[in-house]
Motif scaffolding. Structure first.
Motif, PDB file in Angstrom:
ATOM      1  N   THR A 140     -28.876   4.070   0.461  1.00 38.61           N
ATOM      2  CA  THR A 140     -27.791   3.075   0.233  1.00 38.61           C
ATOM      3  C   THR A 140     -26.709   3.357   0.853  1.00 38.61           C
ATOM      4  O   THR A 140     -26.363   4.376   1.045  1.00 38.61           O
ATOM      5  CB  THR A 140     -27.727   2.623  -1.268  1.00 38.61           C
ATOM      6  N   LYS A 141     -25.789   2.235   1.173  1.00 43.81           N
ATOM      7  CA  LYS A 141     -24.656   2.310   1.649  1.00 43.81           C
ATOM      8  C   LYS A 141     -23.529   3.038   0.713  1.00 43.81           C
ATOM      9  O   LYS A 141     -23.675   2.700  -0.619  1.00 43.81           O
ATOM     10  CB  LYS A 141     -24.223   1.119   2.092  1.00 43.81           C
ATOM     11  N   GLY A 142     -23.069   4.066   0.954  1.00 43.15           N
ATOM     12  CA  GLY A 142     -21.912   4.894   0.162  1.00 43.15           C
ATOM     13  C   GLY A 142     -20.665   3.913   0.380  1.00 43.15           C
ATOM     14  O   GLY A 142     -20.460   3.208   1.206  1.00 43.15           O
ATOM     15  N   PRO A 143     -19.707   4.598  -0.350  1.00 41.80           N
ATOM     16  CA  PRO A 143     -18.314   3.787  -0.309  1.00 41.80           C
ATOM     17  C   PRO A 143     -17.464   4.117   1.172  1.00 41.80           C
ATOM     18  O   PRO A 143     -17.700   5.144   1.727  1.00 41.80           O
ATOM     19  CB  PRO A 143     -17.582   4.354  -1.449  1.00 41.80           C
ATOM     20  N   ALA A 144     -16.833   3.154   1.446  1.00 41.53           N
ATOM     21  CA  ALA A 144     -16.008   3.513   2.651  1.00 41.53           C
ATOM     22  C   ALA A 144     -15.070   4.581   2.318  1.00 41.53           C
ATOM     23  O   ALA A 144     -14.673   4.964   1.136  1.00 41.53           O
ATOM     24  CB  ALA A 144     -15.281   2.408   2.944  1.00 41.53           C
ATOM     25  N   ALA A 145     -14.420   5.142   3.521  1.00 39.62           N
ATOM     26  CA  ALA A 145     -13.256   6.210   3.124  1.00 39.62           C
ATOM     27  C   ALA A 145     -12.211   5.531   2.428  1.00 39.62           C
ATOM     28  O   ALA A 145     -11.730   4.450   2.654  1.00 39.62           O
ATOM     29  CB  ALA A 145     -12.798   6.576   4.477  1.00 39.62           C
ATOM     30  N   PHE A 146     -11.636   6.359   1.525  1.00 40.12           N
ATOM     31  CA  PHE A 146     -10.273   5.789   0.710  1.00 40.12           C
ATOM     32  C   PHE A 146      -9.044   6.200   1.691  1.00 40.12           C
ATOM     33  O   PHE A 146      -8.934   6.638   2.224  1.00 40.12           O
ATOM     34  CB  PHE A 146     -10.312   7.009  -0.427  1.00 40.12           C
ATOM     35  N   THR A 147      -8.577   4.827   1.444  1.00 44.49           N
ATOM     36  CA  THR A 147      -7.431   4.420   2.410  1.00 44.49           C
ATOM     37  C   THR A 147      -6.085   4.495   1.798  1.00 44.49           C
ATOM     38  O   THR A 147      -5.896   4.364   0.509  1.00 44.49           O
ATOM     39  CB  THR A 147      -7.469   3.366   3.283  1.00 44.49           C
ATOM     40  N   ASP A 148      -4.820   4.559   2.566  1.00 47.88           N
ATOM     41  CA  ASP A 148      -3.690   4.140   1.851  1.00 47.88           C
ATOM     42  C   ASP A 148      -3.540   2.829   1.525  1.00 47.88           C
ATOM     43  O   ASP A 148      -2.860   2.637   0.335  1.00 47.88           O
ATOM     44  CB  ASP A 148      -2.488   4.436   2.929  1.00 47.88           C
ATOM     45  N   ARG A 149      -4.358   1.974   1.937  1.00 49.89           N
ATOM     46  CA  ARG A 149      -4.188   0.585   1.226  1.00 49.89           C
ATOM     47  C   ARG A 149      -5.065   0.432   0.058  1.00 49.89           C
ATOM     48  O   ARG A 149      -4.517  -0.195  -0.865  1.00 49.89           O
ATOM     49  CB  ARG A 149      -4.938  -0.478   2.305  1.00 49.89           C
ATOM     50  N   ASP A 150      -6.039   1.246  -0.227  1.00 53.20           N
ATOM     51  CA  ASP A 150      -6.693   1.259  -1.290  1.00 53.20           C
ATOM     52  C   ASP A 150      -5.838   1.651  -2.538  1.00 53.20           C
ATOM     53  O   ASP A 150      -5.751   1.444  -3.738  1.00 53.20           O
ATOM     54  CB  ASP A 150      -7.804   2.243  -1.489  1.00 53.20           C
ATOM     55  N   CYS A 151      -5.129   2.613  -2.010  1.00 51.24           N
ATOM     56  CA  CYS A 151      -3.945   3.297  -3.067  1.00 51.24           C
ATOM     57  C   CYS A 151      -2.938   2.392  -3.495  1.00 51.24           C
ATOM     58  O   CYS A 151      -2.486   2.359  -4.632  1.00 51.24           O
ATOM     59  CB  CYS A 151      -3.477   4.821  -2.453  1.00 51.24           C
ATOM     60  N   LYS A 152      -2.428   1.599  -2.196  1.00 54.13           N
ATOM     61  CA  LYS A 152      -1.321   0.623  -2.604  1.00 54.13           C
ATOM     62  C   LYS A 152      -1.944  -0.729  -3.702  1.00 54.13           C
ATOM     63  O   LYS A 152      -1.290  -0.826  -4.577  1.00 54.13           O
ATOM     64  CB  LYS A 152      -0.939   0.073  -1.440  1.00 54.13           C
ATOM     65  N   HIS A 153      -3.175  -0.893  -3.415  1.00 53.58           N
ATOM     66  CA  HIS A 153      -3.653  -1.703  -4.326  1.00 53.58           C
ATOM     67  C   HIS A 153      -3.849  -1.441  -5.497  1.00 53.58           C
ATOM     68  O   HIS A 153      -3.631  -2.252  -6.686  1.00 53.58           O
ATOM     69  CB  HIS A 153      -5.172  -2.261  -3.662  1.00 53.58           C
TER      70      HIS A 153
END
Length: 161
Positions: A136-149
């Motif tokens: 199954t597809k794993g999660p995308a890399a964690f980004t600065d945008r994820d952190c901001k959200h």
């Protein structure tokens, strides 16, 4: 206002969650098992309980035994309506919602009672695929945008807007 629980198991936003809690004046409980050094997240001057809180903020650690989901169950046992839990675990998020508390994912997704059943179903189906040898597809890399959200949505949940 309730407390903020952080499921510290591989949580990439512990520092950010503590920062939001400081600004909101909310008590924090960082939960994990005995293999984690939870104290590394606590600043030397942080008040450690509600009685010594500064502007409502305090931080404590909750060390659970090792074992599958032990920290999750330790969190759920202590939850009260109005509390907020930071977690990557959909199963924990479902238990949190069932206790009348709120849950937010590390990428800022606020879990909802309207969609948690479908989230659990998808998780179960993906697990079946993996057990059968599929991928199954794993999660995308964690980004600065994820952190901001995450920070923006946690601020909303804790009433900092």
């Amino acid at each position: 206002m309730g407390r903020l629980f952080i499921d510290a198991d591989a949580c990439p936003v512990t520092k950010e969650a503590l920062g939001v809690a400081r600004r909101a004046g909310v008590g924090v409980i960082i939960a994990g098992n005995t293999t984690q050094n939870l104290e590394r997240h606590v600043r030397a001057g942080d008040p450690r309980d509600e009685a010594s809180a500064k502007h409502g903020f305090w931080v404590d650690t909750l060390v659970a035994s090792t074992g599958a989901d032990s920290a999750d169950f330790a969190i759920v046992e202590r939850l009260e309506p109005g509390d907020v839990v930071v977690t990557q675990d959909i199963g924990l998020a479902a238990m949190v919602l069932g206790r009348g508390a709120r849950a937010i994912g590390v990428r800022g997704r606020v879990y909802s009672t309207a969609t948690i059943d479908s989230d659990l179903f998808i998780r179960a189906e993906e697990k079946k695929v993996r057990r059968a040898g599929g991928r199954t597809k794993g999660p995308a890399a964690f980004t600065d945008r994820d952190c901001k959200h995450f920070v923006e949505n946690l601020e909303g949940l804790l009433g900092i807007w």
